[in-house]
Design a protein around this motif. Structure first.
Motif, PDB file in Angstrom:
ATOM      1  N   ASN A  62       0.825  -1.203   0.000  1.00 25.16           N
ATOM      2  CA  ASN A  62       0.000   0.000   0.000  1.00 25.16           C
ATOM      3  C   ASN A  62       0.862   1.257   0.000  1.00 25.16           C
ATOM      4  O   ASN A  62       0.578   2.227  -0.712  1.00 25.16           O
ATOM      5  N   THR A  63       1.923   1.250   0.799  1.00 27.38           N
ATOM      6  CA  THR A  63       2.826   2.400   0.873  1.00 27.38           C
ATOM      7  C   THR A  63       3.509   2.642  -0.465  1.00 27.38           C
ATOM      8  O   THR A  63       3.679   3.795  -0.898  1.00 27.38           O
ATOM      9  N   ALA A  64       3.892   1.552  -1.135  1.00 26.92           N
ATOM     10  CA  ALA A  64       4.587   1.658  -2.420  1.00 26.92           C
ATOM     11  C   ALA A  64       3.630   1.949  -3.569  1.00 26.92           C
ATOM     12  O   ALA A  64       4.067   2.309  -4.671  1.00 26.92           O
ATOM     13  N   GLY A  65       2.334   1.769  -3.334  1.00 27.27           N
ATOM     14  CA  GLY A  65       1.351   2.012  -4.387  1.00 27.27           C
ATOM     15  C   GLY A  65       1.352   0.951  -5.475  1.00 27.27           C
ATOM     16  O   GLY A  65       1.096   1.241  -6.639  1.00 27.27           O
ATOM     17  N   ILE A  66       1.631  -0.301  -5.078  1.00 23.02           N
ATOM     18  CA  ILE A  66       1.625  -1.396  -6.053  1.00 23.02           C
ATOM     19  C   ILE A  66       0.500  -2.369  -5.722  1.00 23.02           C
ATOM     20  O   ILE A  66      -0.199  -2.215  -4.725  1.00 23.02           O
TER      21      ILE A  66
END
Length: 210
Positions: A145-149
């Motif tokens: 989620n943090t990496a947006g993947i």
């Protein structure tokens, strides 16, 4: 065949580069257990059970030795009645991950020397106990989620190793080698990785658009 869920090269790059931006001990821990899984193709159940002694022995011998109880099911060979054992060669990235995990373990213990901790577990939770499998899954979700993947599970790292190995294979022995490393009893289980990956399909769509 069931769909193989693995990270694309770009997703893998984004995930690890995102983790490296964070310098707190939990981010460093998470980065290195992910790298260990990615470069040894181990299941989260196995990594969860690794002890400090396992890491020290692996660094000394260059191979991660896995007794049957630290592999899937933890059972004996049903045909021979023998303990299944497997040893995994440590590539440089896996060695560095193990070295880092040992340092992180010492750092977490030293941060509060009067508090109790798991004296055996290699990878410790915030409370300095062996991380649960659920915690690995939650941490993976957090970092995706943090990496947006795409939302991935730790098991995707094992799949990613297998997919990448076959993509890079230049001989007909690749499938058998993947079978041996993953510990599959039947080659049909391993053949699922011969399906086109998301990287392959993306490349195909780009080429068709020319």
């Amino acid at each position: 065949m069931a769909e193989v869920k693995s990270l694309t090269r770009e997703e893998e790059k984004i995930l690890f580069s995102t983790l490296r931006k964070f310098k707190d001990v939990e981010a460093e821990r998470d980065l290195n257990w992910m790298l260990l899984m990615r470069y040894t193709a181990r299941r989260v159940q196995t990594v969860h059970l690794l002890d400090e002694a396992d890491a020290l022995e692996a660094l000394d011998k260059g191979y991660l030795h896995l007794a049957s109880e630290k592999q899937k099911g933890g059972k004996k060979d049903s045909v021979r009645g023998l303990d299944k054992k497997q040893e995994i060669y440590l590539v440089d990235a896996a060695r560095k991950a193990l070295e880092a995990l040992l340092k992180i373990r010492r750092k977490m213990i030293a941060a509060n020397p009067e508090s109790s901790y798991d004296e055996q577990a290699l990878i410790l939770s915030r409370r300095r106990q062996r991380m649960s499998i659920r915690a690995y899954q939650q941490r993976m979700t957090h970092w995706c989620n943090t990496a947006g993947i795409v939302k991935a599970s730790p098991h995707w790292l094992r799949h990613t190793w297998a997919v990448r190995r076959l993509q890079n294979s230049t001989t007909g022995e690749g499938l058998r080698q993947v079978q041996a490393v993953l510990g599959h009893e039947h080659i049909t289980t391993t053949q699922v990785y011969t399906q086109p990956s998301r990287d392959d399909l993306r490349k195909t769509m780009q080429e068709a658009a020319l």
